[in-house]
Design an enzyme around this catalytic site. Structure first.
Site, PDB file in Angstrom:
ATOM      1  N   TYR A 121      -1.804  -1.072  10.847  1.00  0.00           N
ATOM      2  CA  TYR A 121      -2.013  -1.421   9.429  1.00  0.00           C
ATOM      3  C   TYR A 121      -0.760  -1.071   8.630  1.00  0.00           C
ATOM      4  O   TYR A 121      -0.250  -1.876   7.849  1.00  0.00           O
ATOM      5  CB  TYR A 121      -3.228  -0.662   8.883  1.00  0.00           C
ATOM      6  N   SER A 162       0.874  -1.186   0.000  1.00  0.00           N
ATOM      7  CA  SER A 162       0.000   0.000   0.000  1.00  0.00           C
ATOM      8  C   SER A 162       0.901   1.223   0.000  1.00  0.00           C
ATOM      9  O   SER A 162       2.096   1.133   0.325  1.00  0.00           O
ATOM     10  CB  SER A 162      -0.858  -0.005   1.263  1.00  0.00           C
TER      11      SER A 162
HETATM   12  P1  NDP Z   1     -11.669  -5.739   0.145  1.00  0.00           P
HETATM   13  O1  NDP Z   1     -12.131  -5.665   1.554  1.00  0.00           O
HETATM   14  O2  NDP Z   1     -12.661  -5.466  -0.944  1.00  0.00           O
HETATM   15  O3  NDP Z   1     -11.011  -7.171  -0.142  1.00  0.00           O
HETATM   16  C1  NDP Z   1     -10.250  -7.856   0.819  1.00  0.00           C
HETATM   17  C2  NDP Z   1     -10.199  -9.309   0.425  1.00  0.00           C
HETATM   18  O4  NDP Z   1      -9.382  -9.999   1.374  1.00  0.00           O
HETATM   19  C3  NDP Z   1     -11.562  -9.974   0.427  1.00  0.00           C
HETATM   20  O5  NDP Z   1     -11.698 -10.743  -0.740  1.00  0.00           O
HETATM   21  C4  NDP Z   1     -11.526 -10.880   1.648  1.00  0.00           C
HETATM   22  O6  NDP Z   1     -12.269 -12.067   1.406  1.00  0.00           O
HETATM   23  C5  NDP Z   1     -10.042 -11.205   1.708  1.00  0.00           C
HETATM   24  N1  NDP Z   1      -9.637 -11.690   3.025  1.00  0.00           N
HETATM   25  C6  NDP Z   1      -9.687 -11.056   4.212  1.00  0.00           C
HETATM   26  N2  NDP Z   1      -9.284 -11.884   5.190  1.00  0.00           N
HETATM   27  C7  NDP Z   1      -8.967 -13.064   4.594  1.00  0.00           C
HETATM   28  C8  NDP Z   1      -8.493 -14.311   5.079  1.00  0.00           C
HETATM   29  N3  NDP Z   1      -8.254 -14.532   6.371  1.00  0.00           N
HETATM   30  N4  NDP Z   1      -8.284 -15.311   4.184  1.00  0.00           N
HETATM   31  C9  NDP Z   1      -8.544 -15.120   2.861  1.00  0.00           C
HETATM   32  N5  NDP Z   1      -8.981 -13.956   2.360  1.00  0.00           N
HETATM   33  C10 NDP Z   1      -9.206 -12.959   3.213  1.00  0.00           C
HETATM   34  O7  NDP Z   1     -10.437  -4.735   0.074  1.00  0.00           O
HETATM   35  P2  NDP Z   1      -9.370  -4.368  -1.056  1.00  0.00           P
HETATM   36  O8  NDP Z   1      -9.692  -4.971  -2.366  1.00  0.00           O
HETATM   37  O9  NDP Z   1      -9.192  -2.916  -0.948  1.00  0.00           O
HETATM   38  O10 NDP Z   1      -8.079  -5.051  -0.440  1.00  0.00           O
HETATM   39  C11 NDP Z   1      -7.151  -5.807  -1.170  1.00  0.00           C
HETATM   40  C12 NDP Z   1      -5.752  -5.496  -0.690  1.00  0.00           C
HETATM   41  O11 NDP Z   1      -5.413  -4.158  -1.051  1.00  0.00           O
HETATM   42  C13 NDP Z   1      -5.558  -5.557   0.823  1.00  0.00           C
HETATM   43  O12 NDP Z   1      -4.332  -6.189   1.098  1.00  0.00           O
HETATM   44  C14 NDP Z   1      -5.498  -4.092   1.233  1.00  0.00           C
HETATM   45  O13 NDP Z   1      -4.780  -3.909   2.417  1.00  0.00           O
HETATM   46  C15 NDP Z   1      -4.819  -3.482   0.037  1.00  0.00           C
HETATM   47  N6  NDP Z   1      -4.962  -2.055  -0.195  1.00  0.00           N
HETATM   48  C16 NDP Z   1      -6.198  -1.480  -0.309  1.00  0.00           C
HETATM   49  C17 NDP Z   1      -6.332  -0.114  -0.553  1.00  0.00           C
HETATM   50  C18 NDP Z   1      -7.665   0.546  -0.675  1.00  0.00           C
HETATM   51  O14 NDP Z   1      -7.719   1.789  -0.687  1.00  0.00           O
HETATM   52  N7  NDP Z   1      -8.777  -0.193  -0.808  1.00  0.00           N
HETATM   53  C19 NDP Z   1      -5.143   0.730  -0.734  1.00  0.00           C
HETATM   54  C20 NDP Z   1      -3.890   0.021  -0.629  1.00  0.00           C
HETATM   55  C21 NDP Z   1      -3.821  -1.319  -0.381  1.00  0.00           C
HETATM   56  P3  NDP Z   1     -13.141 -12.891   2.469  1.00  0.00           P
HETATM   57  O15 NDP Z   1     -13.660 -11.908   3.477  1.00  0.00           O
HETATM   58  O16 NDP Z   1     -14.215 -13.502   1.619  1.00  0.00           O
HETATM   59  O17 NDP Z   1     -12.211 -13.903   3.028  1.00  0.00           O
END
Ligand code: NDP
Length: 237
Positions: A156, A142
């Site tokens: 985070y 990030s």
């Molecule tokens: P979302 O919340 O839309 O997606 C997060 C995903 O992570 C979901 O599919 C969720 O699936 C999965 N997840 C969470 N916990 C687990 C677990 N224990 N096992 C497997 N899967 C898991 O957020 P984003 O798309 O934004 O996030 C994607 C990545 O991008 C993250 O690493 C986030 O930190 C990073 N990021 C996001 C930014 C933003 O502004 N949105 C900016 C910079 C980085 P499920 O709950 O079904 O398991």
């Protein structure tokens, strides 16, 4: 350009946001995608969407914090499609809170998913990539993995700095030696469900307000950047 058609990708956190967008984009480019997350219903819907457009997808119900679950999912993908060429370590969560609130369960969860999840999936996939002497690992850090953005984002940010550091070190260790590419994705604000992982409703509201003042990037734009990197020419070693 690197031809990625018929390559196989494991994408963690594929049930929403950037992971789902990446699965759609890679599948459209001809990649067979293993879509991993905990919410199987979301993954089944995504699989149907991808297959309706002629792509190939395999649902992998997986908790990245649980090494056994990750290993089982990676093995299922290998058994089904024969290799894993691309790993997208994307799963993550961002429960924002101040350190002096001591929400230590949330700190643990972030360490387990954002850091250990990346390590678990890398450990599950890397031996096979080493064996085939090729592969591309994408780790979603990030902008918070380069700079600490004020109160509430401390833990985070610490997890995302860890992902940045791991990516740099991994590249040094496996890049030249094993012909494996490592890309660290460091987005700014992206319109996804990430803010919903914050438990405090007032802080969640604050996150929504601050997002409304920006022009959040669409998840598909991050997926396009990842596709560009995946197709970029490699350097033979
Ligand atoms: P979302 O919340 O839309 O997606 C997060 C995903 O992570 C979901 O599919 C969720 O699936 C999965 N997840 C969470 N916990 C687990 C677990 N224990 N096992 C497997 N899967 C898991 O957020 P984003 O798309 O934004 O996030 C994607 C990545 O991008 C993250 O690493 C986030 O930190 C990073 N990021 C996001 C930014 C933003 O502004 N949105 C900016 C910079 C980085 P499920 O709950 O079904 O398991």
């Amino acid at each position: 350009m690197t031809d990625i058609r018929n390559k196989v990708a494991l994408i963690t956190g594929a049930s929403s946001g950037m992971g789902a967008a990446t699965a759609r984009t890679l599948a459209e480019a001809g990649v067979k995608v293993g879509i991993a997350a905990r919410r199987a219903d979301r993954l089944e819907a995504l699989k149907a969407e991808i297959e309706n457009k002629g792509g190939r997808a395999l649902v992998l119900e997986m908790d990245v914090a649980d090494a056994a679950s990750v290993n089982a999912g990676a093995q299922k993908l290998l058994d089904t499609y024969g290799s894993i060429d691309i790993l997208c370590n994307n799963a993550g969560l961002m429960p924002v809170s101040h350190v002096d609130e001591f929400k230590t369960d949330e700190w643990d969860r972030m360490v387990d998913v954002n850091i250990k999840g990346v390590l678990n999936a890398t450990a599950a996939v890397l031996p096979q990539m080493i064996e085939q002497h090729s592969g591309h690992i994408f780790n979603t850090s990030s902008i918070a993995g380069r700079k600490v953005f004020g109160p509430g984002f401390t833990v985070y940010s610490a997890t995302k700095f860890a992902v940045t550091a791991f990516s740099e070190g991994l590249r040094m260790e496996v890049g030249k030696k094993h012909n494996i590419r490592v890309t660290s994705i460091q987005p700014g604000v992206v319109a996804t469900e990430l803010a919903e992982t914050t438990s405090d409703p007032a802080v969640r509201e604050m996150l929504h307000d601050s997002q409304a003042q920006l022009r959040p990037v669409d998840p598909s734009e991050i997926a396009d950047a990842l596709l560009f990197a995946a197709q970029a020419p490699g350097h033979s070693t």
